[in-house]
Design a protein around this motif. Structure first.
Motif, PDB file in Angstrom:
ATOM      1  N   MET A   1       0.844  -1.162   0.000  1.00 32.56           N
ATOM      2  CA  MET A   1       0.000   0.000   0.000  1.00 32.56           C
ATOM      3  C   MET A   1       0.900   1.239   0.000  1.00 32.56           C
ATOM      4  O   MET A   1       1.926   1.269   0.660  1.00 32.56           O
ATOM      5  N   LYS A   2       0.515   2.252  -0.733  1.00 29.70           N
ATOM      6  CA  LYS A   2       1.269   3.498  -0.780  1.00 29.70           C
ATOM      7  C   LYS A   2       0.857   4.396   0.375  1.00 29.70           C
ATOM      8  O   LYS A   2      -0.311   4.495   0.705  1.00 29.70           O
ATOM      9  N   LYS A   3       1.847   5.038   0.953  1.00 27.37           N
ATOM     10  CA  LYS A   3       1.574   6.086   1.938  1.00 27.37           C
ATOM     11  C   LYS A   3       2.303   7.325   1.446  1.00 27.37           C
ATOM     12  O   LYS A   3       3.534   7.351   1.384  1.00 27.37           O
ATOM     13  N   TYR A   4       1.532   8.342   1.069  1.00 26.09           N
ATOM     14  CA  TYR A   4       2.127   9.592   0.633  1.00 26.09           C
ATOM     15  C   TYR A   4       2.565  10.368   1.864  1.00 26.09           C
ATOM     16  O   TYR A   4       1.829  10.441   2.853  1.00 26.09           O
ATOM     17  N   ILE A   5       3.763  10.909   1.809  1.00 27.37           N
ATOM     18  CA  ILE A   5       4.334  11.589   2.959  1.00 27.37           C
ATOM     19  C   ILE A   5       4.949  12.924   2.555  1.00 27.37           C
ATOM     20  O   ILE A   5       5.245  13.164   1.390  1.00 27.37           O
ATOM     21  N   LYS A   6       5.161  13.748   3.576  1.00 28.21           N
ATOM     22  CA  LYS A   6       5.855  15.013   3.399  1.00 28.21           C
ATOM     23  C   LYS A   6       7.352  14.738   3.511  1.00 28.21           C
ATOM     24  O   LYS A   6       7.789  13.971   4.367  1.00 28.21           O
ATOM     25  N   VAL A   7       8.135  15.386   2.624  1.00 29.09           N
ATOM     26  CA  VAL A   7       9.585  15.201   2.607  1.00 29.09           C
ATOM     27  C   VAL A   7      10.258  16.561   2.469  1.00 29.09           C
ATOM     28  O   VAL A   7       9.811  17.386   1.679  1.00 29.09           O
ATOM     29  N   ASN A   8      11.308  16.779   3.240  1.00 31.78           N
ATOM     30  CA  ASN A   8      12.180  17.933   3.021  1.00 31.78           C
ATOM     31  C   ASN A   8      13.317  17.465   2.127  1.00 31.78           C
ATOM     32  O   ASN A   8      13.989  16.483   2.458  1.00 31.78           O
ATOM     33  N   ALA A   9      13.527  18.167   1.018  1.00 30.84           N
ATOM     34  CA  ALA A   9      14.581  17.796   0.082  1.00 30.84           C
ATOM     35  C   ALA A   9      15.238  19.062  -0.447  1.00 30.84           C
ATOM     36  O   ALA A   9      14.627  20.132  -0.473  1.00 30.84           O
ATOM     37  N   THR A  10      16.486  18.916  -0.871  1.00 29.57           N
ATOM     38  CA  THR A  10      17.212  20.036  -1.445  1.00 29.57           C
ATOM     39  C   THR A  10      17.879  19.603  -2.748  1.00 29.57           C
ATOM     40  O   THR A  10      18.091  18.413  -2.978  1.00 29.57           O
ATOM     41  N   PHE A  11      18.190  20.588  -3.570  1.00 28.94           N
ATOM     42  CA  PHE A  11      18.975  20.344  -4.764  1.00 28.94           C
ATOM     43  C   PHE A  11      20.441  20.589  -4.433  1.00 28.94           C
ATOM     44  O   PHE A  11      20.772  21.608  -3.823  1.00 28.94           O
ATOM     45  N   ASP A  12      21.314  19.663  -4.845  1.00 24.93           N
ATOM     46  CA  ASP A  12      22.740  19.912  -4.660  1.00 24.93           C
ATOM     47  C   ASP A  12      23.255  20.767  -5.819  1.00 24.93           C
ATOM     48  O   ASP A  12      22.494  21.133  -6.724  1.00 24.93           O
ATOM     49  N   CYS A  13      24.530  21.099  -5.809  1.00 30.61           N
ATOM     50  CA  CYS A  13      25.075  21.996  -6.822  1.00 30.61           C
ATOM     51  C   CYS A  13      25.114  21.374  -8.214  1.00 30.61           C
ATOM     52  O   CYS A  13      25.270  22.085  -9.209  1.00 30.61           O
ATOM     53  N   ASP A  14      24.937  20.050  -8.313  1.00 27.90           N
ATOM     54  CA  ASP A  14      24.868  19.381  -9.619  1.00 27.90           C
ATOM     55  C   ASP A  14      23.439  19.236 -10.125  1.00 27.90           C
ATOM     56  O   ASP A  14      23.204  18.660 -11.178  1.00 27.90           O
ATOM     57  N   GLY A  15      22.461  19.717  -9.347  1.00 30.42           N
ATOM     58  CA  GLY A  15      21.064  19.652  -9.759  1.00 30.42           C
ATOM     59  C   GLY A  15      20.327  18.404  -9.329  1.00 30.42           C
ATOM     60  O   GLY A  15      19.194  18.170  -9.733  1.00 30.42           O
ATOM     61  N   ASN A  16      20.947  17.591  -8.491  1.00 29.89           N
ATOM     62  CA  ASN A  16      20.297  16.376  -7.991  1.00 29.89           C
ATOM     63  C   ASN A  16      19.380  16.719  -6.825  1.00 29.89           C
ATOM     64  O   ASN A  16      19.769  17.460  -5.921  1.00 29.89           O
ATOM     65  N   LEU A  17      18.172  16.163  -6.826  1.00 31.34           N
ATOM     66  CA  LEU A  17      17.229  16.348  -5.738  1.00 31.34           C
ATOM     67  C   LEU A  17      17.486  15.279  -4.678  1.00 31.34           C
ATOM     68  O   LEU A  17      17.407  14.078  -4.964  1.00 31.34           O
ATOM     69  N   LEU A  18      17.807  15.704  -3.459  1.00 34.90           N
ATOM     70  CA  LEU A  18      18.161  14.776  -2.393  1.00 34.90           C
ATOM     71  C   LEU A  18      17.261  14.971  -1.174  1.00 34.90           C
ATOM     72  O   LEU A  18      17.250  16.045  -0.564  1.00 34.90           O
ATOM     73  N   PRO A  19      16.499  13.940  -0.801  1.00 35.59           N
ATOM     74  CA  PRO A  19      15.661  14.040   0.402  1.00 35.59           C
ATOM     75  C   PRO A  19      16.531  14.052   1.652  1.00 35.59           C
ATOM     76  O   PRO A  19      17.559  13.380   1.710  1.00 35.59           O
ATOM     77  N   GLU A  20      16.108  14.843   2.638  1.00 36.94           N
ATOM     78  CA  GLU A  20      16.858  14.945   3.891  1.00 36.94           C
ATOM     79  C   GLU A  20      16.070  14.443   5.093  1.00 36.94           C
ATOM     80  O   GLU A  20      16.636  13.866   6.006  1.00 36.94           O
ATOM     81  N   TYR A  21      14.768  14.685   5.119  1.00 39.54           N
ATOM     82  CA  TYR A  21      13.896  14.274   6.224  1.00 39.54           C
ATOM     83  C   TYR A  21      12.580  13.767   5.657  1.00 39.54           C
ATOM     84  O   TYR A  21      12.101  14.278   4.654  1.00 39.54           O
ATOM     85  N   ILE A  22      11.989  12.783   6.352  1.00 35.01           N
ATOM     86  CA  ILE A  22      10.621  12.391   6.044  1.00 35.01           C
ATOM     87  C   ILE A  22       9.762  12.707   7.261  1.00 35.01           C
ATOM     88  O   ILE A  22      10.244  12.705   8.393  1.00 35.01           O
ATOM     89  N   TYR A  23       8.506  12.990   7.004  1.00 42.94           N
ATOM     90  CA  TYR A  23       7.543  13.266   8.071  1.00 42.94           C
ATOM     91  C   TYR A  23       6.499  12.159   8.041  1.00 42.94           C
ATOM     92  O   TYR A  23       5.862  11.931   7.017  1.00 42.94           O
ATOM     93  N   TRP A  24       6.337  11.484   9.162  1.00 39.27           N
ATOM     94  CA  TRP A  24       5.388  10.385   9.281  1.00 39.27           C
ATOM     95  C   TRP A  24       4.254  10.857  10.179  1.00 39.27           C
ATOM     96  O   TRP A  24       4.474  11.221  11.327  1.00 39.27           O
ATOM     97  N   ASP A  25       3.046  10.869   9.675  1.00 36.77           N
ATOM     98  CA  ASP A  25       1.864  11.287  10.439  1.00 36.77           C
ATOM     99  C   ASP A  25       1.991  12.700  11.007  1.00 36.77           C
ATOM    100  O   ASP A  25       1.588  12.965  12.130  1.00 36.77           O
ATOM    101  N   GLU A  26       2.562  13.596  10.249  1.00 37.13           N
ATOM    102  CA  GLU A  26       2.663  15.023  10.560  1.00 37.13           C
ATOM    103  C   GLU A  26       3.479  15.372  11.794  1.00 37.13           C
ATOM    104  O   GLU A  26       4.037  16.437  11.880  1.00 37.13           O
TER     105      GLU A  26
END
Length: 78
Positions: A1-26
């Protein structure tokens, strides 16, 4: 089953999107300790496909998916 979650992510200097934190149940925030792999893949448990990030979270390997513009994780059905 899929669980959609909130994620904090940043782009590095090469343009890669990298997640840093996940939020589970707010109210639960977990840091991503390490990303060991990034590839386009299907979720065999939940269905769907996207960019799959293989992450270490609290010492365990987890798959985090970016499907179009939404993040999800596979969850177990009870």
């Amino acid at each position: 089953m899929k669980k959609y979650i909130k994620v904090n992510a940043t782009f590095d200097c090469d343009g890669n999107l990298l997640p840093e934190y996940i939020y589970w149940d707010e109210d639960k925030k977990y840091p991503i300790d390490k990303i060991t792999d990034i590839r386009y893949a299907a979720s065999l448990k939940a269905g769907g496909a996207g960019i799959r990030y293989t992450c270490m979270i609290l010492g365990k390997e987890r798959f985090l998916f970016l499907e179009e513009n939404r993040w999800f994780v596979d969850t177990r059905e009870n």
